[in-house]
Design a protein around this motif. Structure first.
Motif, PDB file in Angstrom:
ATOM      1  N   ASN A 118     -10.265   0.548  -9.356  1.00 43.26           N
ATOM      2  CA  ASN A 118      -9.422   1.731  -9.203  1.00 43.26           C
ATOM      3  C   ASN A 118      -9.786   2.567  -7.978  1.00 43.26           C
ATOM      4  OD1 ASN A 118     -11.859   2.681 -10.091  1.00 43.26           O
ATOM      5  ND2 ASN A 118     -11.037   3.945 -11.757  1.00 43.26           N
ATOM      6  N   GLN A 119     -10.545   1.982  -7.052  1.00 45.16           N
ATOM      7  CA  GLN A 119     -10.896   2.678  -5.820  1.00 45.16           C
ATOM      8  C   GLN A 119      -9.610   3.022  -5.061  1.00 45.16           C
ATOM      9  OE1 GLN A 119     -10.857   1.955  -2.388  1.00 45.16           O
ATOM     10  NE2 GLN A 119     -12.266   3.577  -1.760  1.00 45.16           N
ATOM     11  N   PRO A 120      -9.388   4.287  -4.658  1.00 43.57           N
ATOM     12  CA  PRO A 120      -8.077   4.737  -4.155  1.00 43.57           C
ATOM     13  C   PRO A 120      -7.493   3.897  -3.029  1.00 43.57           C
ATOM     14  CG  PRO A 120      -9.513   6.623  -4.535  1.00 43.57           C
ATOM     15  CD  PRO A 120     -10.354   5.408  -4.749  1.00 43.57           C
ATOM     16  N   ILE A 121      -8.312   3.565  -2.024  1.00 43.72           N
ATOM     17  CA  ILE A 121      -7.780   2.799  -0.889  1.00 43.72           C
ATOM     18  C   ILE A 121      -7.363   1.403  -1.336  1.00 43.72           C
ATOM     19  CG2 ILE A 121      -8.326   1.798   1.351  1.00 43.72           C
ATOM     20  CD1 ILE A 121     -10.138   4.186   1.886  1.00 43.72           C
ATOM     21  N   LEU A 122      -8.234   0.752  -2.115  1.00 45.21           N
ATOM     22  CA  LEU A 122      -7.924  -0.588  -2.615  1.00 45.21           C
ATOM     23  C   LEU A 122      -6.701  -0.548  -3.523  1.00 45.21           C
ATOM     24  CD1 LEU A 122      -8.633  -3.582  -3.039  1.00 45.21           C
ATOM     25  CD2 LEU A 122     -10.159  -2.868  -4.899  1.00 45.21           C
ATOM     26  N   TYR A 123      -6.676   0.438  -4.415  1.00 48.06           N
ATOM     27  CA  TYR A 123      -5.578   0.556  -5.382  1.00 48.06           C
ATOM     28  C   TYR A 123      -4.244   0.787  -4.661  1.00 48.06           C
ATOM     29  CZ  TYR A 123      -3.172   1.977  -9.671  1.00 48.06           C
ATOM     30  OH  TYR A 123      -2.310   2.055 -10.736  1.00 48.06           O
ATOM     31  N   THR A 124      -4.235   1.711  -3.706  1.00 49.42           N
ATOM     32  CA  THR A 124      -3.010   2.004  -2.955  1.00 49.42           C
ATOM     33  C   THR A 124      -2.573   0.801  -2.137  1.00 49.42           C
ATOM     34  OG1 THR A 124      -3.628   4.342  -2.825  1.00 49.42           O
ATOM     35  CG2 THR A 124      -1.932   3.559  -1.297  1.00 49.42           C
ATOM     36  N   GLY A 125      -3.546   0.146  -1.506  1.00 42.71           N
ATOM     37  CA  GLY A 125      -3.233  -1.040  -0.706  1.00 42.71           C
ATOM     38  C   GLY A 125      -2.598  -2.142  -1.542  1.00 42.71           C
ATOM     39  N   CYS A 126      -3.086  -2.321  -2.767  1.00 40.60           N
ATOM     40  CA  CYS A 126      -2.522  -3.345  -3.641  1.00 40.60           C
ATOM     41  C   CYS A 126      -1.117  -2.969  -4.106  1.00 40.60           C
ATOM     42  CB  CYS A 126      -3.440  -3.572  -4.846  1.00 40.60           C
ATOM     43  SG  CYS A 126      -4.937  -4.513  -4.440  1.00 40.60           S
ATOM     44  N   LEU A 127      -0.885  -1.688  -4.343  1.00 38.58           N
ATOM     45  CA  LEU A 127       0.468  -1.256  -4.712  1.00 38.58           C
ATOM     46  C   LEU A 127       1.449  -1.536  -3.575  1.00 38.58           C
ATOM     47  CD1 LEU A 127      -0.065   2.185  -6.528  1.00 38.58           C
ATOM     48  CD2 LEU A 127       0.416  -0.039  -7.553  1.00 38.58           C
ATOM     49  N   ILE A 128       1.036  -1.188  -2.353  1.00 39.88           N
ATOM     50  CA  ILE A 128       1.893  -1.443  -1.183  1.00 39.88           C
ATOM     51  C   ILE A 128       2.107  -2.945  -1.011  1.00 39.88           C
ATOM     52  CG2 ILE A 128       2.059  -1.242   1.327  1.00 39.88           C
ATOM     53  CD1 ILE A 128       0.488   1.399   1.070  1.00 39.88           C
ATOM     54  N   GLY A 129       1.031  -3.694  -1.176  1.00 40.42           N
ATOM     55  CA  GLY A 129       1.128  -5.152  -1.044  1.00 40.42           C
ATOM     56  C   GLY A 129       2.071  -5.763  -2.064  1.00 40.42           C
ATOM     57  N   SER A 130       2.052  -5.242  -3.296  1.00 41.74           N
ATOM     58  CA  SER A 130       2.934  -5.784  -4.331  1.00 41.74           C
ATOM     59  C   SER A 130       4.398  -5.521  -3.990  1.00 41.74           C
ATOM     60  CB  SER A 130       2.578  -5.197  -5.702  1.00 41.74           C
ATOM     61  OG  SER A 130       2.872  -3.810  -5.761  1.00 41.74           O
ATOM     62  N   PHE A 131       4.689  -4.359  -3.416  1.00 42.39           N
ATOM     63  CA  PHE A 131       6.077  -4.066  -3.037  1.00 42.39           C
ATOM     64  C   PHE A 131       6.517  -4.963  -1.871  1.00 42.39           C
ATOM     65  CE2 PHE A 131       9.296  -1.941  -0.507  1.00 42.39           C
ATOM     66  CZ  PHE A 131      10.244  -1.630  -1.465  1.00 42.39           C
ATOM     67  N   ILE A 132       5.641  -5.100  -0.880  1.00 34.61           N
ATOM     68  CA  ILE A 132       5.976  -5.938   0.279  1.00 34.61           C
ATOM     69  C   ILE A 132       6.244  -7.374  -0.157  1.00 34.61           C
ATOM     70  CG2 ILE A 132       5.039  -6.962   2.387  1.00 34.61           C
ATOM     71  CD1 ILE A 132       3.612  -4.298   2.895  1.00 34.61           C
ATOM     72  N   MET A 133       5.394  -7.898  -1.041  1.00 38.48           N
ATOM     73  CA  MET A 133       5.575  -9.273  -1.520  1.00 38.48           C
ATOM     74  C   MET A 133       6.868  -9.403  -2.314  1.00 38.48           C
ATOM     75  SD  MET A 133       2.908 -11.574  -3.733  1.00 38.48           S
ATOM     76  CE  MET A 133       3.112 -13.355  -3.829  1.00 38.48           C
ATOM     77  N   ALA A 134       7.143  -8.409  -3.177  1.00 35.83           N
ATOM     78  CA  ALA A 134       8.339  -8.468  -4.016  1.00 35.83           C
ATOM     79  C   ALA A 134       9.609  -8.362  -3.180  1.00 35.83           C
ATOM     80  CB  ALA A 134       8.297  -7.359  -5.068  1.00 35.83           C
ATOM     81  N   TYR A 135       9.631  -7.424  -2.251  1.00 29.76           N
ATOM     82  CA  TYR A 135      10.865  -7.150  -1.508  1.00 29.76           C
ATOM     83  C   TYR A 135      11.062  -8.105  -0.333  1.00 29.76           C
ATOM     84  CZ  TYR A 135      14.388  -4.651   1.202  1.00 29.76           C
ATOM     85  OH  TYR A 135      15.513  -4.326   1.911  1.00 29.76           O
ATOM     86  N   PHE A 136      10.082  -8.167   0.560  1.00 33.06           N
ATOM     87  CA  PHE A 136      10.272  -8.909   1.806  1.00 33.06           C
ATOM     88  C   PHE A 136      10.096 -10.414   1.624  1.00 33.06           C
ATOM     89  CE2 PHE A 136       9.255  -4.642   3.334  1.00 33.06           C
ATOM     90  CZ  PHE A 136      10.279  -4.441   4.243  1.00 33.06           C
ATOM     91  N   TRP A 137       9.142 -10.822   0.802  1.00 37.45           N
ATOM     92  CA  TRP A 137       8.890 -12.264   0.652  1.00 37.45           C
ATOM     93  C   TRP A 137       9.803 -12.893  -0.386  1.00 37.45           C
ATOM     94  CZ3 TRP A 137       6.644 -15.268  -3.415  1.00 37.45           C
ATOM     95  CH2 TRP A 137       6.378 -16.598  -3.061  1.00 37.45           C
ATOM     96  N   PHE A 138      10.006 -12.220  -1.519  1.00 39.01           N
ATOM     97  CA  PHE A 138      10.778 -12.832  -2.595  1.00 39.01           C
ATOM     98  C   PHE A 138      12.248 -12.415  -2.572  1.00 39.01           C
ATOM     99  CE2 PHE A 138      12.351 -13.757  -6.800  1.00 39.01           C
ATOM    100  CZ  PHE A 138      11.707 -14.938  -7.138  1.00 39.01           C
ATOM    101  N   ALA A 139      12.521 -11.128  -2.699  1.00 41.12           N
ATOM    102  CA  ALA A 139      13.889 -10.657  -2.906  1.00 41.12           C
ATOM    103  C   ALA A 139      14.797 -10.944  -1.709  1.00 41.12           C
ATOM    104  CB  ALA A 139      13.883  -9.165  -3.224  1.00 41.12           C
TER     105      ALA A 139
END
Length: 431
Positions: free
Chosen positions: A131-152
């Protein structure tokens, strides 16, 4: 139980869901519908958290879980999942099994980044917790990028995922449930880092497989559309041949009529033949000159067809304005649009009310293409395009879709309106 953990899990699920669903066609008031489901999820979350605390479960550390709280924890997860699934279902134009499928895909993405955070925690001996803020935020951003740009972005077609079979959904959900179950078991036995590795691989396998299937279905649909357009082109070619045959026949008839006039003494018979010739000459009014040879061919062909069906067709066209278009694109664009207009006119029983107006001109640096025709009956619209009324929807309905695709190819704007029994197709290209 830490409330931030609860809200955090819901947030982790929502981020990839937003990426997956942002490209879909939306129902009315999607934000309100989606927010209502999120609020429901939060209420269920609080309720299930209270039940878990009653049974002595105080934190997100699965090592302290007991058999009595295991089932309740399962229901806690399911409460979040159900809220998210209903959010997808009520906010977007999907059926329920598609909503489950899209949730499963989103869960896959969320779980990958959850496992990445788990591995960071394990590999740094807790110096970088999950739950480290930088890691946590980075993973949230990464999940959106993967969902939207790579998959959708690579799999959606006209605001819809081409999910053809229920078996694909079922297999994906079953695999994910197994991954989730193993995640709980591994956490219970303090071997979450081992689970994280195979969970990432399993989730990637599912995502890559499903992405490939959706892209293949997208390509198959594009092929079917091209195949249908090719068949339509063959039909139009036959129409063109028939029209030219009519012109040639009139040409030979007129030659004989002129010879007959030269040797005719009776004024009454001469007037009769002149009247026939006048009717024949009317065919040649169909020849259109716009300054663009291909456009001349299309418009002349359609005007001849209109003549045979007693449809008045008026053209005010500057063909020079469309010379930036590929010949096949131009032929398909105008051919489909005029075929639709002709078909609509054929349904009008009063032949005096049949007409088509075509305008192609440049207005202050904007190329405007307008085709207007009357229609009878009701035209249903969906997402700005008419829905075919024919029962064979696989073989029909591609005409307007191909028009839309060609307009978008040249960065144009397509507008279709139905007002006062008139059908307006307007295309705008910016220079």
């Amino acid at each position: 139980m830490d409330n931030s953990f609860n809200v955090g899990y819901l947030l982790e699920m929502l981020i990839p869901v937003l990426g997956i669903c942002s490209v879909l066609n939306k129902k009315k008031y999607p934000l309100i519908r989606g927010a209502a489901c999120v609020c429901l999820g939060l209420l269920l979350d609080v309720a299930m958290t209270g039940v878990l605390m009653l049974f002595g479960y105080e934190g997100a550390d699965y090592s302290d879980i007991t058999p009595s709280t295991y089932i309740i924890l399962l229901f806690w997860f399911m409460a979040i999942w159900i809220a998210v699934i209903f959010g997808i279902y009520f906010a977007t134009e999907v059926n329920f099994h598609e909503a489950i499928y899209l949730f499963a895909i989103s869960y896959c993405i969320e779980h990958i980044f959850y496992c990445i955070r788990e591995l960071f925690d394990y590999c740094t001996d807790g110096r970088i917790p999950d739950n480290q803020p930088i890691l946590y935020t980075g993973c949230l951003i990464g999940s959106f990028i993967m969902a939207y740009f790579w998959f959708a972005k690579s799999t959606v077609v006209d605001g819809k995922y081409l999910i053809e079979t229920l078996s694909a959904t079922s297999a994906t959900v079953v695999i994910l449930l197994v991954v989730w179950f193993l995640s709980i078991i591994s956490s219970f036995n303090n071997i979450g880092h081992i689970h994280a590795v195979y969970a990432i691989l399993a989730s990637l396998f599912i995502l890559i497989n499903q992405r490939a299937q959706l892209i293949n279905e997208k390509e198959r649909r594009a092929f079917r559309i091209k195949e249908q357009l090719w068949k339509d082109t063959q039909v139009r070619y036959q129409f063109s041949k028939d029209a030219m045959a009519v012109v040639n026949q009139h040409y030979h008839d007129m030659k004989h009529q002129i010879n007959a006039l030269a040797n005719m003494e009776s004024d009454e018979k001469r007037r009769g033949i002149l009247s026939e010739m006048e009717n024949d000459i009317a065919i040649y009014d169909a020849v259109v000159r716009t300054g663009n040879d291909l456009l001349d061919t299309v418009l002349t062909e359609k005007k001849l067809i209109c003549h045979s069906k007693e449809i008045r067709m008026s053209c005010m066209a500057d063909g020079e304005q469309l010379k930036f278009m590929d010949e096949i694109d131009l032929y398909t664009l105008l051919g489909n649009a005029l075929d639709n207009a002709i078909e609509a006119n054929e349904k009008i029983l009063d032949r005096a009310k049949r007409w088509i107006s075509v305008q192609i001109q440049n207005k202050k640096g904007i190329v405007l293409v307008e085709i207007i025709n009357p229609y009878t009956g009701t035209i249903k619209m969906q997402h700005g395009l008419p829905i075919t009324s024919k029962s064979d929807k696989l073989s029909h309905g591609y005409g307007t879709q191909s028009i839309k695709a060609i307009v978008e190819k040249y960065d144009g704007n397509l507008t279709i309106k139905t007002e006062n029994d008139k059908y307006l197709l307007r295309i705008i290209f910016s220079e």
